[in-house]
Scaffold this motif. Sequence first.
Motif, PDB file in Angstrom:
ATOM      1  N   PRO A 140      -5.639   5.499  -3.304  1.00 41.59           N
ATOM      2  CA  PRO A 140      -5.057   5.234  -1.988  1.00 41.59           C
ATOM      3  C   PRO A 140      -3.628   5.764  -1.847  1.00 41.59           C
ATOM      4  CG  PRO A 140      -4.845   3.290  -3.366  1.00 41.59           C
ATOM      5  CD  PRO A 140      -5.426   4.365  -4.241  1.00 41.59           C
ATOM      6  N   SER A 141      -3.275   6.154  -0.623  1.00 45.31           N
ATOM      7  CA  SER A 141      -1.871   6.406  -0.268  1.00 45.31           C
ATOM      8  C   SER A 141      -1.261   5.071   0.157  1.00 45.31           C
ATOM      9  CB  SER A 141      -1.783   7.349   0.941  1.00 45.31           C
ATOM     10  OG  SER A 141      -1.980   8.659   0.557  1.00 45.31           O
ATOM     11  N   ALA A 142       0.015   5.109   0.508  1.00 47.38           N
ATOM     12  CA  ALA A 142       0.661   3.934   1.097  1.00 47.38           C
ATOM     13  C   ALA A 142       0.271   3.867   2.578  1.00 47.38           C
ATOM     14  CB  ALA A 142       2.172   4.080   0.963  1.00 47.38           C
ATOM     15  N   PRO A 143       0.384   2.685   3.214  1.00 49.44           N
ATOM     16  CA  PRO A 143       0.032   2.619   4.643  1.00 49.44           C
ATOM     17  C   PRO A 143       0.850   3.631   5.467  1.00 49.44           C
ATOM     18  CG  PRO A 143       0.356   0.413   3.741  1.00 49.44           C
ATOM     19  CD  PRO A 143       0.803   1.371   2.680  1.00 49.44           C
ATOM     20  N   GLY A 146       4.884   1.787  -2.401  1.00 53.99           N
ATOM     21  CA  GLY A 146       3.963   1.823  -1.261  1.00 53.99           C
ATOM     22  C   GLY A 146       2.528   1.962  -1.720  1.00 53.99           C
ATOM     23  N   GLU A 147       2.297   2.902  -2.608  1.00 54.32           N
ATOM     24  CA  GLU A 147       0.954   3.130  -3.145  1.00 54.32           C
ATOM     25  C   GLU A 147       0.558   1.982  -4.084  1.00 54.32           C
ATOM     26  OE1 GLU A 147       2.816   5.595  -2.252  1.00 54.32           O
ATOM     27  OE2 GLU A 147       1.431   6.969  -1.270  1.00 54.32           O
ATOM     28  N   TYR A 148       1.541   1.542  -4.866  1.00 52.96           N
ATOM     29  CA  TYR A 148       1.264   0.482  -5.852  1.00 52.96           C
ATOM     30  C   TYR A 148       0.704  -0.764  -5.154  1.00 52.96           C
ATOM     31  CZ  TYR A 148       2.441  -3.226  -9.226  1.00 52.96           C
ATOM     32  OH  TYR A 148       2.392  -4.311 -10.064  1.00 52.96           O
ATOM     33  N   GLY A 204      -2.080   6.539  -5.631  1.00 49.60           N
ATOM     34  CA  GLY A 204      -1.657   7.939  -5.659  1.00 49.60           C
ATOM     35  C   GLY A 204      -0.155   8.090  -5.752  1.00 49.60           C
ATOM     36  N   PHE A 205       0.287   9.338  -5.810  1.00 50.45           N
ATOM     37  CA  PHE A 205       1.689   9.728  -5.590  1.00 50.45           C
ATOM     38  C   PHE A 205       2.627   9.563  -6.777  1.00 50.45           C
ATOM     39  CE2 PHE A 205       5.742   8.680  -2.935  1.00 50.45           C
ATOM     40  CZ  PHE A 205       6.111  10.013  -2.852  1.00 50.45           C
ATOM     41  N   TYR A 206       2.338   8.654  -7.724  1.00 51.07           N
ATOM     42  CA  TYR A 206       3.311   8.459  -8.793  1.00 51.07           C
ATOM     43  C   TYR A 206       2.667   8.366 -10.169  1.00 51.07           C
ATOM     44  CZ  TYR A 206       2.153   3.445  -9.226  1.00 51.07           C
ATOM     45  OH  TYR A 206       1.504   2.256  -9.439  1.00 51.07           O
ATOM     46  N   GLY A 265       3.405  13.559   0.048  1.00 49.28           N
ATOM     47  CA  GLY A 265       1.985  13.881   0.239  1.00 49.28           C
ATOM     48  C   GLY A 265       1.237  14.009  -1.083  1.00 49.28           C
ATOM     49  N   GLY A 266       1.893  13.596  -2.172  1.00 45.94           N
ATOM     50  CA  GLY A 266       1.365  13.871  -3.507  1.00 45.94           C
ATOM     51  C   GLY A 266       0.151  13.066  -3.945  1.00 45.94           C
ATOM     52  N   SER A 267      -0.318  12.114  -3.136  1.00 51.12           N
ATOM     53  CA  SER A 267      -1.538  11.399  -3.534  1.00 51.12           C
ATOM     54  C   SER A 267      -2.723  12.357  -3.632  1.00 51.12           C
ATOM     55  CB  SER A 267      -1.869  10.294  -2.531  1.00 51.12           C
ATOM     56  OG  SER A 267      -0.825   9.363  -2.481  1.00 51.12           O
ATOM     57  N   ASP A 268      -2.674  13.438  -2.868  1.00 49.75           N
ATOM     58  CA  ASP A 268      -3.720  14.470  -2.987  1.00 49.75           C
ATOM     59  C   ASP A 268      -3.764  15.018  -4.407  1.00 49.75           C
ATOM     60  OD1 ASP A 268      -4.380  14.416  -0.301  1.00 49.75           O
ATOM     61  OD2 ASP A 268      -3.019  16.052   0.242  1.00 49.75           O
TER      62      ASP A 268
HETATM   63  N1  ASP Z   1       2.964   8.060   0.609  1.00 49.27           N
HETATM   64  C1  ASP Z   1       3.477   9.306   0.144  1.00 49.27           C
HETATM   65  C2  ASP Z   1       4.060  10.109   1.306  1.00 49.27           C
HETATM   66  O1  ASP Z   1       4.168   9.603   2.408  1.00 49.27           O
HETATM   67  C3  ASP Z   1       2.469  10.080  -0.630  1.00 49.27           C
HETATM   68  C4  ASP Z   1       1.163  10.362   0.068  1.00 49.27           C
HETATM   69  O2  ASP Z   1       0.859   9.822   1.108  1.00 49.27           O
HETATM   70  O3  ASP Z   1       0.401  11.179  -0.452  1.00 49.27           O
HETATM   71  O4  ASP Z   1       4.443  11.218   1.115  1.00 49.27           O
END
Ligand code: ASP
Length: 441
Positions: free
Chosen positions: A36-39, A113-115, A167-169, A185-188
């Motif tokens: 998951p990403s953060a909201p 956020g992701e955590y 994701g992301f970290y 955007g690193g959760s991808d």
């Molecule tokens: N939450 C992070 C961002 O806004 C990472 C992601 O969504 O992939 O960049």
Amino acid sequence: MKKIVKFGGSSLADANQFKKVYDIITSDESRHYVVPSAPGRRYDGDTKVTDLLYAAYYADDEATFKKTFEEIKDRYNSIIAGLKLDLSLEEEYQTIEKDFKAKIGVNYAASRGEYLNGIILANYLGFDFIDPATCIYIDSYGNYDYKKTDAILEKTLKNHDYAVIPGFYGQANDESGAIQTFSRGGSDVTGSVIARNSDVDLYENWTDVSGCLVCDPRIVDNPETIETITYKELRELSYMGASVLHENSIFPIRSQGIPIVIKNTNRPQDKGTIIVESTCHKPSHIITGIAGKKDMATIMIEKDMMNAEIGFGRKVLQVLEENGLSFEHMPSGIDTMTIVVNTKDFIEKEQNVIAGIHRAVNPDSITLESGLALIAIVGRGMKDGRGTAAKIFKSLANANINVKMIDQGSSELNIIVGVKNVHFEKAINAIYDEFITKEEA
Ligand code: ASP
């Protein structure tokens, strides 16, 4: 069949979106790993939780911190309440608040956020929770350290049949043990890293659009969706600004050929776009996509007999290196060499670069020009075909647009043209019409 699924911020922005995500995951038992990403934003003008976290961390005073931190807590609490979960994040909030006040690091701050979203999603789905800080390593530039990660992540995943991995970290790849994030955007990228280290057959990337579009819908009205795209094509388009997937998402899985499908959480019935290493699927059009970026600058260096001076190019490029600049393109003539750079990075350093080039190669003149836009026309269908360049230039000529630069690599995967910033949107529309609208008519 085993899948890893990644959900972007808008797919997990509130309880209602979480319900859609739940339905998607539980409708298919092969969806084993969830990233998951953060909201994200719930509506136009809303703020992503990641941005709130940055704002809280850098808050100037206690009142601003408190207000922002409350907003963050509200976002999560309303998701928990909306899903009627028996879960409290109070202890987590207290730890995070304490860590923010101790200023333990902005990467840590952004990662929460992701955590927190991961904890909620794992609880909602009844899946295990894996903290990527224990098994994904990232360097201080935000690049994933595959040597350290691969050694541990594969083993970790083997112990969990169904799991949520935020994701992301991950963890910094130095001795500090601190939290380190990928770039925005690193959760991808996390999704790709998980795919690389598990025996999945497919990486589904769920977002709020039904796949990759041929070009930016803010420039061309209602552009077509791309059905199939190769890793290489996507990398070219992402680098030039197409934003559906993080530009570094392909590297981790490139050597394994795992396909990625881009799907829409709000319209799961749509086919989406499949991203593959290679394919026999004939593209629907000669070109697969068009993307571009504005605000480039050119450094034009002139010197009589430049062509005979061995080492000229190396010396010039060394000046850029010494100034920490990378260049985009380098079209050259017999006595001229032009270097295309990003204006934003260049502007602060321009006088150092000019002086450095004078010292290094003693040119007759150096001319700087800004306001250049680059447009990449990308497509595996171009290879060995005839007339693609002719069509591009005809469409631009008919639209009264002057082409300032041309670059085609020998891979024949893309043609890059430079036009003035003011012609950027018009040029993309002209090329789109020529290759897509007309081919359909
Ligand atoms: N939450 C992070 C961002 O806004 C990472 C992601 O969504 O992939 O960049």
